[in-house]
Design a protein around this motif. Structure first.
Motif, PDB file in Angstrom:
ATOM      1  N   GLY A 101      89.763   5.236 -27.300  1.00 19.12           N
ATOM      2  CA  GLY A 101      89.397   5.775 -28.598  1.00 19.12           C
ATOM      3  C   GLY A 101      88.905   7.200 -28.475  1.00 19.12           C
ATOM      4  O   GLY A 101      88.942   7.808 -27.395  1.00 19.12           O
ATOM      5  N   TYR A 102      88.405   7.732 -29.580  1.00 19.03           N
ATOM      6  CA  TYR A 102      87.992   9.136 -29.653  1.00 19.03           C
ATOM      7  C   TYR A 102      86.940   9.470 -28.586  1.00 19.03           C
ATOM      8  O   TYR A 102      87.065  10.471 -27.872  1.00 19.03           O
ATOM      9  N   ALA A 103      85.896   8.673 -28.490  1.00 19.08           N
ATOM     10  CA  ALA A 103      84.790   8.992 -27.584  1.00 19.08           C
ATOM     11  C   ALA A 103      85.266   9.073 -26.138  1.00 19.08           C
ATOM     12  O   ALA A 103      84.879   9.985 -25.394  1.00 19.08           O
ATOM     13  N   GLU A 147      83.789  22.470 -27.639  1.00 21.86           N
ATOM     14  CA  GLU A 147      83.774  21.222 -28.397  1.00 21.86           C
ATOM     15  C   GLU A 147      84.723  21.261 -29.600  1.00 21.86           C
ATOM     16  O   GLU A 147      85.266  20.234 -30.003  1.00 21.86           O
ATOM     17  N   THR A 148      84.937  22.447 -30.143  1.00 23.86           N
ATOM     18  CA  THR A 148      85.864  22.560 -31.269  1.00 23.86           C
ATOM     19  C   THR A 148      87.278  22.182 -30.849  1.00 23.86           C
ATOM     20  O   THR A 148      87.973  21.432 -31.539  1.00 23.86           O
ATOM     21  N   ALA A 149      87.709  22.703 -29.693  1.00 21.20           N
ATOM     22  CA  ALA A 149      89.055  22.394 -29.193  1.00 21.20           C
ATOM     23  C   ALA A 149      89.176  20.924 -28.831  1.00 21.20           C
ATOM     24  O   ALA A 149      90.196  20.278 -29.125  1.00 21.20           O
ATOM     25  N   ILE A 150      88.141  20.387 -28.189  1.00 17.56           N
ATOM     26  CA  ILE A 150      88.159  18.967 -27.812  1.00 17.56           C
ATOM     27  C   ILE A 150      88.255  18.084 -29.048  1.00 17.56           C
ATOM     28  O   ILE A 150      89.051  17.145 -29.115  1.00 17.56           O
ATOM     29  N   HIS A 151      87.455  18.406 -30.046  1.00 16.73           N
ATOM     30  CA  HIS A 151      87.466  17.609 -31.287  1.00 16.73           C
ATOM     31  C   HIS A 151      88.829  17.682 -31.969  1.00 16.73           C
ATOM     32  O   HIS A 151      89.386  16.652 -32.391  1.00 16.73           O
ATOM     33  N   GLU A 158      97.814  12.584 -30.003  1.00 16.34           N
ATOM     34  CA  GLU A 158      98.329  12.815 -28.653  1.00 16.34           C
ATOM     35  C   GLU A 158      97.576  12.119 -27.515  1.00 16.34           C
ATOM     36  O   GLU A 158      98.198  11.631 -26.580  1.00 16.34           O
ATOM     37  N   PRO A 159      96.241  12.079 -27.522  1.00 17.37           N
ATOM     38  CA  PRO A 159      95.557  11.619 -26.301  1.00 17.37           C
ATOM     39  C   PRO A 159      95.688  10.136 -25.990  1.00 17.37           C
ATOM     40  O   PRO A 159      95.417   9.722 -24.861  1.00 17.37           O
ATOM     41  N   TYR A 160      96.102   9.310 -26.939  1.00 16.00           N
ATOM     42  CA  TYR A 160      95.768   7.887 -26.858  1.00 16.00           C
ATOM     43  C   TYR A 160      96.794   6.995 -26.170  1.00 16.00           C
ATOM     44  O   TYR A 160      96.538   5.827 -25.976  1.00 16.00           O
ATOM     45  N   ASP A 161      97.921   7.536 -25.755  1.00 19.51           N
ATOM     46  CA  ASP A 161      98.842   6.720 -24.968  1.00 19.51           C
ATOM     47  C   ASP A 161      99.181   7.399 -23.653  1.00 19.51           C
ATOM     48  O   ASP A 161     100.230   7.158 -23.068  1.00 19.51           O
ATOM     49  N   LYS A 162      98.269   8.265 -23.190  1.00 20.86           N
ATOM     50  CA  LYS A 162      98.553   9.063 -22.009  1.00 20.86           C
ATOM     51  C   LYS A 162      97.394   9.003 -21.021  1.00 20.86           C
ATOM     52  O   LYS A 162      96.224   9.117 -21.407  1.00 20.86           O
ATOM     53  N   ALA A 163      97.724   8.844 -19.744  1.00 24.13           N
ATOM     54  CA  ALA A 163      96.702   8.870 -18.700  1.00 24.13           C
ATOM     55  C   ALA A 163      95.957  10.194 -18.738  1.00 24.13           C
ATOM     56  O   ALA A 163      96.554  11.263 -18.879  1.00 24.13           O
ATOM     57  N   GLY A 164      94.636  10.126 -18.641  1.00 25.11           N
ATOM     58  CA  GLY A 164      93.829  11.327 -18.661  1.00 25.11           C
ATOM     59  C   GLY A 164      93.574  11.882 -20.040  1.00 25.11           C
ATOM     60  O   GLY A 164      92.858  12.864 -20.204  1.00 25.11           O
ATOM     61  N   GLY A 165      94.187  11.276 -21.054  1.00 25.88           N
ATOM     62  CA  GLY A 165      93.929  11.688 -22.427  1.00 25.88           C
ATOM     63  C   GLY A 165      94.625  12.952 -22.874  1.00 25.88           C
ATOM     64  O   GLY A 165      94.210  13.592 -23.849  1.00 25.88           O
ATOM     65  N   TYR A 166      95.718  13.338 -22.201  1.00 25.79           N
ATOM     66  CA  TYR A 166      96.455  14.520 -22.655  1.00 25.79           C
ATOM     67  C   TYR A 166      97.904  14.423 -22.205  1.00 25.79           C
ATOM     68  O   TYR A 166      98.234  13.685 -21.267  1.00 25.79           O
ATOM     69  N   MET A 171     100.464  19.567 -27.456  1.00 33.12           N
ATOM     70  CA  MET A 171      99.521  20.643 -27.760  1.00 33.12           C
ATOM     71  C   MET A 171      98.595  20.970 -26.606  1.00 33.12           C
ATOM     72  O   MET A 171      98.082  22.090 -26.509  1.00 33.12           O
ATOM     73  N   ALA A 172      98.373  20.020 -25.704  1.00 36.52           N
ATOM     74  CA  ALA A 172      97.479  20.272 -24.565  1.00 36.52           C
ATOM     75  C   ALA A 172      98.030  21.328 -23.615  1.00 36.52           C
ATOM     76  O   ALA A 172      97.311  21.786 -22.723  1.00 36.52           O
ATOM     77  N   ALA A 173      99.282  21.723 -23.793  1.00 35.76           N
ATOM     78  CA  ALA A 173      99.830  22.805 -22.966  1.00 35.76           C
ATOM     79  C   ALA A 173      98.989  24.074 -23.075  1.00 35.76           C
ATOM     80  O   ALA A 173      98.928  24.867 -22.127  1.00 35.76           O
ATOM     81  N   VAL A 174      98.309  24.268 -24.200  1.00 29.87           N
ATOM     82  CA  VAL A 174      97.481  25.484 -24.365  1.00 29.87           C
ATOM     83  C   VAL A 174      96.214  25.417 -23.524  1.00 29.87           C
ATOM     84  O   VAL A 174      95.527  26.428 -23.358  1.00 29.87           O
ATOM     85  N   PHE A 175      95.882  24.233 -22.984  1.00 32.01           N
ATOM     86  CA  PHE A 175      94.691  24.097 -22.132  1.00 32.01           C
ATOM     87  C   PHE A 175      94.981  24.430 -20.671  1.00 32.01           C
ATOM     88  O   PHE A 175      94.057  24.603 -19.878  1.00 32.01           O
ATOM     89  N   ILE A 176      96.252  24.488 -20.303  1.00 36.33           N
ATOM     90  CA  ILE A 176      96.622  24.491 -18.883  1.00 36.33           C
ATOM     91  C   ILE A 176      96.841  25.903 -18.363  1.00 36.33           C
ATOM     92  O   ILE A 176      97.747  26.617 -18.810  1.00 36.33           O
ATOM     93  N   GLU A 177      95.993  26.297 -17.409  1.00 38.72           N
ATOM     94  CA  GLU A 177      96.089  27.621 -16.802  1.00 38.72           C
ATOM     95  C   GLU A 177      97.143  27.660 -15.706  1.00 38.72           C
ATOM     96  O   GLU A 177      97.839  28.663 -15.537  1.00 38.72           O
ATOM     97  N   GLU A 178      97.254  26.567 -14.938  1.00 36.46           N
ATOM     98  CA  GLU A 178      98.122  26.605 -13.760  1.00 36.46           C
ATOM     99  C   GLU A 178      98.484  25.188 -13.354  1.00 36.46           C
ATOM    100  O   GLU A 178      97.675  24.268 -13.488  1.00 36.46           O
ATOM    101  N   ILE A 179      99.707  25.035 -12.857  1.00 35.01           N
ATOM    102  CA  ILE A 179     100.088  23.769 -12.232  1.00 35.01           C
ATOM    103  C   ILE A 179     100.712  24.056 -10.878  1.00 35.01           C
ATOM    104  O   ILE A 179     101.313  25.115 -10.657  1.00 35.01           O
TER     105      ILE A 179
END
Length: 211
Positions: A101-103, A147-151, A158-166, A171-179
């Motif tokens: 869930g969200y939390a 916290e704004t981005a997390i919320h 997106e987060p709820y059917d994926k390991a690690g929540g992303y 949209m989480a691609a905008v969080f990723i600096e490097e792979i």
């Protein structure tokens, strides 16, 4: 495997894995495992006590492949290679599954914020009496998240059917600096390794197999 039948069975509900198999031209039919039986799910994704992440993801993947293979035989389906996979996210040795869930999703993103974590995807192919398996590792670095981005992200679906929540493909691609590693592996199916295993099972990809 006969040239006329190059299909495989995919033992996964993941839409991303279906998209990735289509990307490399692999034809498949779904052979899904049941989440609910009188004894619970056919394959439990519970982590065993003191189980390391690489052992966990490899064990669950192998159990999925074995279960789907036996289902194919029990249902008297055409004999084809069975592909199974499992992905987990690891930070500080802690395995992050799919948030309930969200939390829980927000907590996971806070753990990943401003840090590098590992994504492990294990794949297994079972065909006749043979099983081929490999686990691929990638490193992903997140930018610092407020916290704004997390919320905002956790309010999406997106987060709820994926390991690690992303999901790296969303949209989480905008969080990723490097792979470092495999982009498709982070999505849930490392295509280079998957191709190698399927070719060993006799599946022709781009006109080539290992035989």
């Amino acid at each position: 495997m006969k040239q006329s039948d190059q299909k495989i069975y995919l033992a996964s509900k993941s839409a991303r894995r279906r998209e990735l198999l289509r990307q490399i031209g692999v034809e498949f039919e779904l052979l899904l495992l049941r989440d609910q039986t009188p004894r619970g799910p056919e394959v439990s994704e519970e982590v065993l006590p003191d189980e390391a992440a690489d052992a966990y993801v490899a064990r669950v993947t192998l159990e999925k492949a074995e279960c789907a293979h036996h289902t194919m035989l029990w249902r008297k389906l055409p004999i084809r290679p069975v592909l199974a996979a499992d992905t987990t996210v690891v930070v500080d040795g802690r395995i992050l599954g799919k948030p309930a869930g969200y939390a829980e999703a927000a907590e996971m993103l806070r753990l990943l914020s401003g840090r590098t974590h590992e994504v492990l995807t294990s794949i297994a192919v079972r065909h006749h009496d043979d099983t081929w398996q490999v686990t691929q590792r990638s490193a992903v670095r997140f930018t610092a998240l407020n916290e704004t981005a997390i919320h905002a992200y956790c309010m999406s679906t997106e987060p709820y059917d994926k390991a690690g929540g992303y999901g790296i493909q969303g949209m989480a691609a905008v969080f990723i600096e490097e792979i470092a590693g495999s982009h498709s592996g982070i999505m849930g199916l490392p295509l280079f390794e998957t191709t190698q295993l399927l070719r060993q099972a006799g599946v022709r990809i781009l006109g080539v197999n290992s035989h």
